[in-house]
Design a protein around this motif. Structure first.
Motif, PDB file in Angstrom:
ATOM      1  N   VAL A  17       0.840  -1.194   0.000  1.00 36.70           N
ATOM      2  CA  VAL A  17       0.000   0.000   0.000  1.00 36.70           C
ATOM      3  C   VAL A  17       0.878   1.249   0.000  1.00 36.70           C
ATOM      4  CG1 VAL A  17      -1.742   1.297   1.300  1.00 36.70           C
ATOM      5  CG2 VAL A  17      -1.869  -1.215   1.195  1.00 36.70           C
ATOM      6  N   LEU A  18       1.944   1.203   0.786  1.00 33.65           N
ATOM      7  CA  LEU A  18       2.898   2.309   0.866  1.00 33.65           C
ATOM      8  C   LEU A  18       4.118   1.977   0.019  1.00 33.65           C
ATOM      9  CD1 LEU A  18       2.800   2.864   4.735  1.00 33.65           C
ATOM     10  CD2 LEU A  18       1.471   4.074   2.989  1.00 33.65           C
ATOM     11  N   LYS A  19       4.601   2.979  -0.699  1.00 36.58           N
ATOM     12  CA  LYS A  19       5.713   2.754  -1.614  1.00 36.58           C
ATOM     13  C   LYS A  19       6.791   3.809  -1.376  1.00 36.58           C
ATOM     14  CE  LYS A  19       2.075   1.487  -4.899  1.00 36.58           C
ATOM     15  NZ  LYS A  19       0.985   2.209  -4.188  1.00 36.58           N
ATOM     16  N   ASN A  20       7.845   3.412  -0.700  1.00 38.12           N
ATOM     17  CA  ASN A  20       9.028   4.263  -0.507  1.00 38.12           C
ATOM     18  C   ASN A  20       8.658   5.605   0.143  1.00 38.12           C
ATOM     19  OD1 ASN A  20      11.843   4.563  -0.717  1.00 38.12           O
ATOM     20  ND2 ASN A  20      11.606   5.888  -2.509  1.00 38.12           N
ATOM     21  N   VAL A  21       7.977   5.519   1.276  1.00 32.24           N
ATOM     22  CA  VAL A  21       7.534   6.712   2.003  1.00 32.24           C
ATOM     23  C   VAL A  21       8.665   7.239   2.879  1.00 32.24           C
ATOM     24  CG1 VAL A  21       5.984   7.532   3.837  1.00 32.24           C
ATOM     25  CG2 VAL A  21       5.097   6.127   1.952  1.00 32.24           C
ATOM     26  N   ASN A  22       8.920   8.539   2.777  1.00 36.03           N
ATOM     27  CA  ASN A  22       9.938   9.204   3.591  1.00 36.03           C
ATOM     28  C   ASN A  22       9.369  10.492   4.169  1.00 36.03           C
ATOM     29  OD1 ASN A  22      12.818   7.862   2.898  1.00 36.03           O
ATOM     30  ND2 ASN A  22      11.564   7.922   1.039  1.00 36.03           N
ATOM     31  N   PHE A  23       9.362  10.633   5.476  1.00 31.91           N
ATOM     32  CA  PHE A  23       9.061  11.925   6.093  1.00 31.91           C
ATOM     33  C   PHE A  23       9.457  11.909   7.562  1.00 31.91           C
ATOM     34  CE2 PHE A  23       4.949   9.773   6.888  1.00 31.91           C
ATOM     35  CZ  PHE A  23       4.668  10.135   8.196  1.00 31.91           C
ATOM     36  N   LYS A  24       9.442  13.083   8.175  1.00 27.83           N
ATOM     37  CA  LYS A  24       9.804  13.243   9.578  1.00 27.83           C
ATOM     38  C   LYS A  24       8.714  14.038  10.296  1.00 27.83           C
ATOM     39  CE  LYS A  24      14.713  13.456   8.339  1.00 27.83           C
ATOM     40  NZ  LYS A  24      15.923  14.323   8.277  1.00 27.83           N
ATOM     41  N   GLY A  38      -7.888   5.907   1.648  1.00 30.85           N
ATOM     42  CA  GLY A  38      -7.155   4.940   0.835  1.00 30.85           C
ATOM     43  C   GLY A  38      -5.792   5.411   0.378  1.00 30.85           C
ATOM     44  N   ALA A  39      -5.418   6.636   0.760  1.00 28.03           N
ATOM     45  CA  ALA A  39      -4.118   7.166   0.333  1.00 28.03           C
ATOM     46  C   ALA A  39      -2.958   6.531   1.088  1.00 28.03           C
ATOM     47  CB  ALA A  39      -4.084   8.684   0.519  1.00 28.03           C
ATOM     48  N   GLY A  40      -3.240   5.956   2.267  1.00 29.67           N
ATOM     49  CA  GLY A  40      -2.178   5.307   3.048  1.00 29.67           C
ATOM     50  C   GLY A  40      -1.956   5.899   4.421  1.00 29.67           C
ATOM     51  N   LYS A  41      -2.822   6.816   4.863  1.00 26.91           N
ATOM     52  CA  LYS A  41      -2.620   7.460   6.166  1.00 26.91           C
ATOM     53  C   LYS A  41      -2.694   6.441   7.312  1.00 26.91           C
ATOM     54  CE  LYS A  41      -6.026  10.364   5.903  1.00 26.91           C
ATOM     55  NZ  LYS A  41      -6.639   9.732   4.690  1.00 26.91           N
ATOM     56  N   SER A  42      -3.784   5.682   7.344  1.00 29.61           N
ATOM     57  CA  SER A  42      -3.955   4.706   8.428  1.00 29.61           C
ATOM     58  C   SER A  42      -2.907   3.607   8.359  1.00 29.61           C
ATOM     59  CB  SER A  42      -5.366   4.101   8.386  1.00 29.61           C
ATOM     60  OG  SER A  42      -6.333   5.076   8.688  1.00 29.61           O
ATOM     61  N   THR A  43      -2.543   3.206   7.152  1.00 34.11           N
ATOM     62  CA  THR A  43      -1.511   2.184   6.995  1.00 34.11           C
ATOM     63  C   THR A  43      -0.171   2.703   7.522  1.00 34.11           C
ATOM     64  OG1 THR A  43      -2.659   1.364   5.036  1.00 34.11           O
ATOM     65  CG2 THR A  43      -0.387   0.637   5.345  1.00 34.11           C
ATOM     66  N   THR A  44       0.131   3.954   7.252  1.00 29.95           N
ATOM     67  CA  THR A  44       1.359   4.558   7.785  1.00 29.95           C
ATOM     68  C   THR A  44       1.348   4.531   9.306  1.00 29.95           C
ATOM     69  OG1 THR A  44       1.560   6.023   5.867  1.00 29.95           O
ATOM     70  CG2 THR A  44       2.744   6.657   7.860  1.00 29.95           C
ATOM     71  N   ILE A  45       0.243   4.956   9.899  1.00 34.04           N
ATOM     72  CA  ILE A  45       0.139   4.990  11.358  1.00 34.04           C
ATOM     73  C   ILE A  45       0.276   3.587  11.947  1.00 34.04           C
ATOM     74  CG2 ILE A  45      -1.475   5.413  13.261  1.00 34.04           C
ATOM     75  CD1 ILE A  45      -2.461   7.864  11.649  1.00 34.04           C
ATOM     76  N   LYS A  46      -0.347   2.595  11.317  1.00 34.05           N
ATOM     77  CA  LYS A  46      -0.260   1.221  11.821  1.00 34.05           C
ATOM     78  C   LYS A  46       1.175   0.703  11.790  1.00 34.05           C
ATOM     79  CE  LYS A  46      -5.023  -0.111  10.799  1.00 34.05           C
ATOM     80  NZ  LYS A  46      -5.926  -0.892   9.915  1.00 34.05           N
ATOM     81  N   HIS A  47       1.949   1.135  10.810  1.00 31.07           N
ATOM     82  CA  HIS A  47       3.357   0.758  10.788  1.00 31.07           C
ATOM     83  C   HIS A  47       4.122   1.445  11.919  1.00 31.07           C
ATOM     84  CE1 HIS A  47       2.667  -0.895   6.722  1.00 31.07           C
ATOM     85  NE2 HIS A  47       3.777  -1.571   6.921  1.00 31.07           N
TER      86      HIS A  47
END
Length: 247
Positions: A17-24, A38-47
């Motif tokens: 779902v997430l592809k090479n995400v980089n941020f701080k 569906g953009a990946g916000k919740s998936t990012t948080i779950k990681h």
């Protein structure tokens, strides 16, 4: 620096779902995590909170990773989910005591701190009630109190205004601002763009599992070549790009 995500690729059942995400998310700042459903916000948080394991990449919180020190990593994070998670057999007091034990907090100092939060949210007379029977808004206030009574370095709040009345939203934003001034990092996922623009210091715009842009509002205006835009304008432009790309 509290949160650092490097080259994160991940999702569910080997589907990226997430592809090479980089941020701080920097100390002493509110970072708005913005994107369509569906953009990946919740998936990012779950990681970040450890519910999902990255397929590639690394996540650090205050220099710690889950692999290097799981307990220390988790104690640096406080999380307010979009949907409250409560134990039906526990009273409000027992929820607070459970959080105190989980974070190894001083019971007397923390109870004094949480009393202020409960009073702000008008829950101070409900310590022996069962939050599972509260309204959605009151349950959300319990989650907020249990998170913000901690000494976490990173506070993650996912659609925090859902179910809250205007006064409670104002109180929550006051609490967030206070933690920011104390040097904590706040990662806030929300669709209420006017509030995000008013309170966040910087933004991460996710689109189709990738970071489309990030930075302050002025930096986003420059990135999208929209000098007079607000966050809503930029958000709409990003969504149009997605539609054009799929046309």
């Amino acid at each position: 620096m509290s949160l650092e995500i490097n080259n994160l690729t991940g999702g569910y059942a080997h589907v990226a779902v997430l592809k090479n995400v980089n941020f701080k998310a920097e100390d002493g700042q509110i970072t708005g995590l913005i994107g369509l459903n569906g953009a990946g916000k919740s998936t990012t948080i779950k990681h970040v909170i450890g519910l999902l394991t990255p397929q590639k990449g690394e996540i650090k919180v205050d220099g710690k990773t889950l692999k290097s020190d799981r307990d220390a990593y988790h104690k640096k994070i406080a999380y307010v989910p979009e949907t409250p998670v409560l134990y039906p057999e526990l009273t409000l007091r027992e929820h607070i005591e459970l959080a105190i034990m989980a974070y190894d907090l001083d019971a007397n100092q923390t109870m004094a701190r949480v009393q202020e939060l409960l009073k702000k949210f008008r829950l101070d007379n409900k310590l022996d009630w069962f939050p599972n029977n509260f309204s959605k808004g009151m349950q959300q206030k319990v989650m907020i109190a249990c998170a913000f009574m901690t000494d976490a370095r990173l506070f993650i709040i996912d659609e925090p205004f859902t179910g809250l009345d205007p006064l409670a939203i104002h109180d929550l934003l006051d609490i967030v601002e206070a933690k920011k001034k104390q040097g904590a990092a706040i990662l806030m996922s929300t669709h209420i763009l006017a509030t995000a623009q008013q309170y966040a210091d910087r933004f991460v715009l996710l689109n189709n599992g990738q970071v489309r842009a990030q930075g302050s509002l002025d930096e986003l205006k420059s990135e999208f070549h929209m000098s007079n835009a607000n966050l809503d304008d930029i958000y709409m432009q990003m969504t149009r790009e997605g539609v054009d790309a799929n046309a």
